[in-house]
Design an enzyme around this catalytic site. Structure first.
Site: not given
Ligand SMILES: *Cc1c(COP(=O)(O)O)cnc(C)c1O
Length: 463
Positions: A111
């Site tokens: 993120k």
């Molecule tokens: C947010 C997240 C996901 C999922 O991503 P999306 O965009 O919500 O599908 C997968 N792995 C980690 C470590 C995350 O923080």
């Protein structure tokens, strides 16, 4: 500088420019914003293949934004200078797959790729307009810390992050509450993540409150997040095609809110040769059920080893559905209304009995997740975090001789040390950034799961 306009999936708002769409978050008709048309990149692929991560980000993003080139370039350089790897998102061959490491940012989760950029983008826009922004977010862990690290210390921005009290991991909690900048407000809500999300949604849907306090969103409904994630699909495909000589690739994506894989879907629509997107969920399998049966129906959220994917209603799914319904906003509205009323919606299967020939999907349970982590450590000396392991498990089921498989690694294994211990029997998941947090001072307010209490807290401290 292009003049791309953004429209709502629900079709009831006027088109708006990129900067306004970033500040708005959710469209005012309740839909999600999308570019009016997706630019094609097919003719640019050869020229882009040798670019660095930040050069490539510039070429892709400039197709979508209304910022001057020099400003965009500076914004990208600033955002990715905060990453600890010179390639930003390195691609590593491991066994039969390639792992795309997206966890080299400040909070060790993918993120950061979007939220470092979004933080800088907010600042630039606000500086230019002289406006202010009060970000309100709900988090089950990773989004909150990445958002806080994206905007900490910035003028014109306050950020309020709600997390369920004592229900995020102690490490995730510390990644948020150890940030002491005066513009950061952590709220531990005495309730569940759904309580936090419900309160956030109600504050945003109160349009006079939203306007009065200039509320801003950092969750993946914000198009700038999806946009910044498109880049690494191109970057990784170029690295792997160059290494293997293949003319196409496939991606395995651990999925919760459908934001990450949606970026891959947009990359495919732009003309990147993606043979297949492999969607992987944990036991919260609404999306894998949908892509295998055509029926999207709500279940109960169960806690798993991959908490960032413990989600039932995937907020970006509506964007995919819009394309699946042939960009027919009226049909989409009807489908979403039905879903709102019944908790279920469906689409007809194609002649191959599939929802979408591009997208394969599978769900992974706890035992399988632990087994993949153990096996990759034993056989390849490589540690997968539990989210990444979910993607690798489903990716391995779909290996192809003509199309190499790239597995998105969404978190550093040290964020989930307990799962690593359970899988390998060894205490291997460490990172100095996280170890340092153990004795850092923290600041956090505990509040009841009550809309009025949160409303008062935000309005008393808003800019
Ligand atoms: C947010 C997240 C996901 C999922 O991503 P999306 O965009 O919500 O599908 C997968 N792995 C980690 C470590 C995350 O923080």
């Amino acid at each position: 500088m292009k003049d791309m306009q953004y429209i709502s999936t629900r079709g009831l708002t006027e088109p708006i420019g990129f900067q306004r769409s970033v500040m708005t978050g959710l469209a005012r008709d309740g839909g999600l914003l999308l570019p009016q048309s997706i630019p094609t990149a097919a003719a640019s692929l050869a020229g882009w293949a040798a670019l660095s991560y930040t050069e490539l980000a510039f070429e892709i993003m400039r197709l979508y934004v209304d910022l001057p080139d020099a400003k965009l370039k500076a914004l990208i350089d600033r955002s990715y200078a905060a990453f600890r790897h010179p390639d930003v998102a390195p691609v590593v061959p491991v066994g039969d797959v390639f792992v795309l490491e997206l966890f080299h940012g400040p909070t060790l989760a993918f993120k950061d790729i979007a939220l470092q950029f979004l933080g800088n983008l907010f600042s630039d826009i606000l500086e230019q307009t002289g406006e202010k922004l009060n970000i309100v977010a709900a988090t089950s862990g990773d989004t909150g810390s990445a958002a806080i690290h994206g905007v900490r210390g910035r003028p014109r921005i306050h950020i309020f992050v709600m997390h369920p009290h004592r229900r995020v991991s102690p490490l995730q909690e510390r990644q948020m509450t150890s940030v002491l900048d005066p513009n950061v407000f952590n709220i531990a809500v005495n309730g569940s993540f759904d309580d936090c999300q419900g309160i956030m949604k109600r504050l945003f849907s109160d349009l006079p409150f939203k306007d009065r306090y200039a509320l801003g969103a950092v969750n993946s409904v914000n198009w700038a997040r999806v946009l910044s994630q498109i880049v690494y699909y191109f970057y990784a495909a170029f690295r792997v095609m160059e290494k293997t000589g293949a003319g196409q690739v496939q991606f395995a994506v651990p999925t919760g809110n459908f934001g990450d894989i949606l970026a891959g879907y947009i990359a495919w629509r732009m003309g990147l040769p993606i043979s297949r997107l492999i969607l992987a969920t944990n036991e919260n399998d609404i999306l894998s059920r949908f892509f295998n049966t055509g029926v999207y129906s709500l279940g109960q959220v169960v806690p798993t080893l991959s908490p960032s994917m413990d989600i039932q209603v995937a907020s970006n799914f509506e964007r995919y559905l819009y394309y699946r319904l042939h960009e027919d906003a009226a049909a989409l509205r009807e489908t979403m209304e039905l879903f709102g009323a019944t908790g279920s919606l469906s689409v007809p299967l194609n002649e191959n009995g599939r929802v979408d020939d591009l997208i394969a999907a599978g769900a992974v349970n706890t035992a399988q997740t632990l087994d993949v982590i153990r096996r990759y450590h034993a056989e390849h000396g490589y540690l997968l975090d539990p989210h990444t392991a979910v993607g690798v498990f489903v990716g391995e089921r779909h290996l192809s001789s003509s199309s190499p498989t790239i597995c998105l690694a969404t978190a550093h294994p040290a964020k989930f040390g307990q799962a690593i211990r359970d899988a390998t029997g060894q205490d291997l998941g460490h990172h100095e950034i996280l170890d340092r947090l153990l004795d850092a001072p923290t600041r956090c307010e505990v509040l009841p799961a009550d809309e009025q209490a949160i409303r008062d807290f935000v309005s008393n401290r808003a800019l």
